[in-house]
Design an enzyme around this catalytic site. Structure first.
Site, PDB file in Angstrom:
ATOM      1  N   ASP A 192     -11.988  -0.835   5.829  1.00 28.86           N
ATOM      2  CA  ASP A 192     -10.974  -1.274   4.870  1.00 28.86           C
ATOM      3  C   ASP A 192     -10.486  -2.689   5.156  1.00 28.86           C
ATOM      4  O   ASP A 192      -9.324  -3.018   4.955  1.00 28.86           O
ATOM      5  CB  ASP A 192      -9.787  -0.303   4.843  1.00 28.86           C
ATOM      6  CG  ASP A 192      -9.029  -0.364   3.515  1.00 28.86           C
ATOM      7  OD1 ASP A 192      -9.256  -1.300   2.737  1.00 28.86           O
ATOM      8  OD2 ASP A 192      -8.201   0.521   3.256  1.00 28.86           O
ATOM      9  N   GLU A 226       7.442  -7.160  -4.432  1.00 27.89           N
ATOM     10  CA  GLU A 226       6.372  -8.104  -4.094  1.00 27.89           C
ATOM     11  C   GLU A 226       6.213  -9.182  -5.154  1.00 27.89           C
ATOM     12  O   GLU A 226       5.219  -9.882  -5.191  1.00 27.89           O
ATOM     13  CB  GLU A 226       5.051  -7.335  -3.915  1.00 27.89           C
ATOM     14  CG  GLU A 226       5.093  -6.330  -2.766  1.00 27.89           C
ATOM     15  CD  GLU A 226       3.780  -5.591  -2.550  1.00 27.89           C
ATOM     16  OE1 GLU A 226       2.840  -5.786  -3.362  1.00 27.89           O
ATOM     17  OE2 GLU A 226       3.690  -4.816  -1.583  1.00 27.89           O
ATOM     18  N   ASN A 254     -11.941  -3.003  -1.404  1.00 28.51           N
ATOM     19  CA  ASN A 254     -12.779  -2.097  -0.625  1.00 28.51           C
ATOM     20  C   ASN A 254     -13.604  -1.143  -1.493  1.00 28.51           C
ATOM     21  O   ASN A 254     -13.257  -0.844  -2.632  1.00 28.51           O
ATOM     22  CB  ASN A 254     -11.920  -1.257   0.317  1.00 28.51           C
ATOM     23  CG  ASN A 254     -10.816  -0.508  -0.419  1.00 28.51           C
ATOM     24  OD1 ASN A 254      -9.758  -1.074  -0.673  1.00 28.51           O
ATOM     25  ND2 ASN A 254     -11.058   0.736  -0.760  1.00 28.51           N
TER      26      ASN A 254
END
Length: 578
Positions: free
Chosen positions: A344, A102, A301
């Protein structure tokens, strides 16, 4: 494998990525040693002036998201809509780590610094792929993390590189040699803290948040002294007092969230002291306003994700956009998108500083954020007030249906909308480009008390095997909130986007396709399959008058896309690079 079968696997993959792991140093691919194979053959130094002006030049890529404003816009136009069809691989660099990728490389004067999962760092010749050095972090005995062993990149200041690690350390490396200069603990990994985000460095301060919202941590953003790693200030994303908020009944768009406020207040009266385990991780880089000395970041979250009984109240500052003072870490303002989130659908994609039109049509300093809800939110940067939100970029159904013990269907699913994926913008046309997912899910809760630094979901969200999953690139005019165009993909999208001065938008797909779209109309102009999930963040830079585009291809743990270990770098043929 067809998408319906993959959706069955995805439910297990989601559970696995949120479960994280406790790895020993011996179990992580050769992490117990650091070998530097050489040195960069020039001095590497980036001063604050260069960092401040990074997004206005077309030579280097100095920040994870291009600059402090985080526009992911590269002004260079050598590669453009007229010639992108000729774009070809210039070189492919293969790392030692075959796992979810990523990262966004940074490029300084022809030298690239890239990271991999499990905290390897490579220094490469950005024009040839020649390796200068390779650093392997000495991982501690405990690493507990969510959503894959990722690292999203390094930051640079002067001749130092900075990286956060899976075992919740901050390390500083010599950019020329790769040698470790200092290391400091950010938080205790045994309590569920970890680092996958890239740091941001400004005026001698290294800014970094924390992961761990699935493990009952208390989230924060911290500033460390770039010279020695000493902690300078901490802003907790979960306040000790006031985390109950205002008992909001509606979300940012005015829709009822079906809260039982009376029951929540009764539960809060019995136990108001759960702030230490309320979650609120910060996944991605803050934006920095150099004029007002303010940083802006979004907060993830609450914990546990789906079982709200354990955490009555609005759960500030989860699911919020927050502004704090750069120099002191003091609170300035916040805006909460979803209070008491039990789906979430937290805020994770990094905010972007742009000029926006307010409700009267006046141009003001603004800030935008792409939400998991599928909206782009547009704020007044001065006080955080919401000016508008975009039309839904993806389908929304049964908002906000509460989770049940059996499982209740709602769209979007828990991955979004826009996941951690950074948007790109064209500052001239006031259009933002967002990578979206469509994954129908059911939300199921179960009673769960704090397990002491272990996974704490309080239920599960599961993909529905019989329903299609797909992705959408959405172009949104932030002054009107309207979609200008959309480009649908066969795979859900996760990763970064990059826009360029050549009217191109680069992004990758889980099936390995790297694409260039025309930013004016969304037409696909070029593609290349790199052989593994293209789920990293593309960057562009220029060396010796030649523009390059780089993209990591290592797949993705969270969506279970095919793993790989390659960075692919593209350029036009030399005869066309003029």
């Amino acid at each position: 494998m067809d998408r319906h079968h993959r959706s069955l696997i995805l439910a297990a993959a989601i559970a696995a990525c949120y479960a994280g792991s406790a790895y020993s140093a011996d179990e992580i691919q050769n992490q117990d040693k650091a070998d530097n194979v050489g040195i960069v053959g020039k001095e590497i130094s980036v001063n604050q002036k260069a960092l401040n002006g990074a997004d206005g030049q077309s030579k280097d890529w100095l920040h994870t998201n291009g600059g402090y404003a985080q526009t992911r816009f590269y002004p260079g136009s050598q590669i453009n809509t007229g010639n992108v069809s000729k774009l070809r691989p210039e070189f492919t660099f293969q790392t030692e780590v075959r796992e979810s990728m990523e990262t966004a490389p940074i490029v300084v004067d022809g030298v690239m610094f890239m990271t991999t999962a499990y905290n390897h760092v490579y220094a490469l010749d950005a024009a040839t792929g020649k390796e200068f050095w390779h650093y392997k972090h000495k991982m501690g005995p405990i690493t507990t993390f969510c959503c894959g062993p990722n690292n999203r990149g390094v930051a640079i200041e002067g001749g130092k590189l900075f990286m956060g690690t899976l075992d919740a350390k901050l390390v500083a490396l010599d950019a020329k040699t790769g040698k470790l200069l200092w290391e400091t603990e950010i938080a205790d990994p045994e309590k569920g803290y970890s680092e996958t985000m890239s740091p941001t460095v400004i005026d001698g301060k290294v800014l970094i948040g924390t992961n761990g919202g699935e493990y009952g941590i208390r989230g924060f953003v911290k500033a460390f002294d770039a010279a020695n790693g000493k902690e300078l200030w901490t802003f907790y994303t979960i306040p000790e007092k006031g985390h109950e908020g205002v008992w909001a009944e509606k979300d940012a768009t005015g829709r009822d969230m079906h809260r039982d406020i009376k029951a929540e207040k009764e539960q809060f009266a019995r136990n108001p002291d759960f702030y230490q385990t309320l979650g609120g991780g910060v996944w991605m880089n803050p934006a920095v306003d150099l004029n007002t000395r303010t940083i802006y970041f979004v907060v993830g979250n609450p914990s546990p994700d789906l079982y709200g009984v354990e955490r009555p109240g609005d759960n500030l500052y989860t699911d919020s956009l927050v502004a704090v003072d750069l120099d002191s870490g003091k609170y300035k303002w916040h805006y909460q998108y979803i209070a008491h989130d039990v789906w979430d659908l937290d805020a994770v994609s990094p905010p972007i500083l742009v000029d926006v039109k307010d409700k009267s049509g006046k141009t003001i300093p603004g800030i935008i954020h792409g939400g998991k809800t599928g909206h782009v939110y547009v704020h007044d940067r001065r006080d955080g007030s919401l000016i508008r939100y975009s039309e839904a970029m993806i389908p929304q159904e049964n908002m906000w249906t509460l989770p049940t013990p059996q499982g209740a269907r709602m769209l979007p699913g828990a991955n979004g909308g826009v996941e951690w994926s950074p948007m790109a913008v064209n500052p001239k046309t006031h259009v933002a480009f967002a990578l979206n997912l469509h994954q129908p899910m059911t939300y199921q809760y179960e009673a769960a008390q704090y397990p002491g630094g272990k996974l704490w979901l309080g239920g599960a969200f599961k993909t529905i095997a019989s329903e299609k999953q797909w992705g959408r690139v959405a172009a949104v005019n932030w002054d009107t909130g309207k979609m200008v165009w959309k480009h649908d993909t066969p795979e859900p999208l996760i990763g970064g986007a990059m826009a360029t001065g050549g009217n191109l938008l680069f992004y990758g797909e889980g099936n390995g396709e790297i694409r260039a779209l025309d930013t004016r109309n969304g037409k696909s102009l070029w593609q290349y399959n790199c052989g593994a999930g293209a789920n990293a963040m593309p960057v562009s830079y220029t060396v010796a008058g030649r523009q390059y585009v780089a993209m990591g291809c290592g797949g993705n743990t969270q969506l279970d896309f095919k793993r790989g270990n390659s960075l692919v770098v593209f350029a036009l043929p030399k005869s066309d690079a003029k």
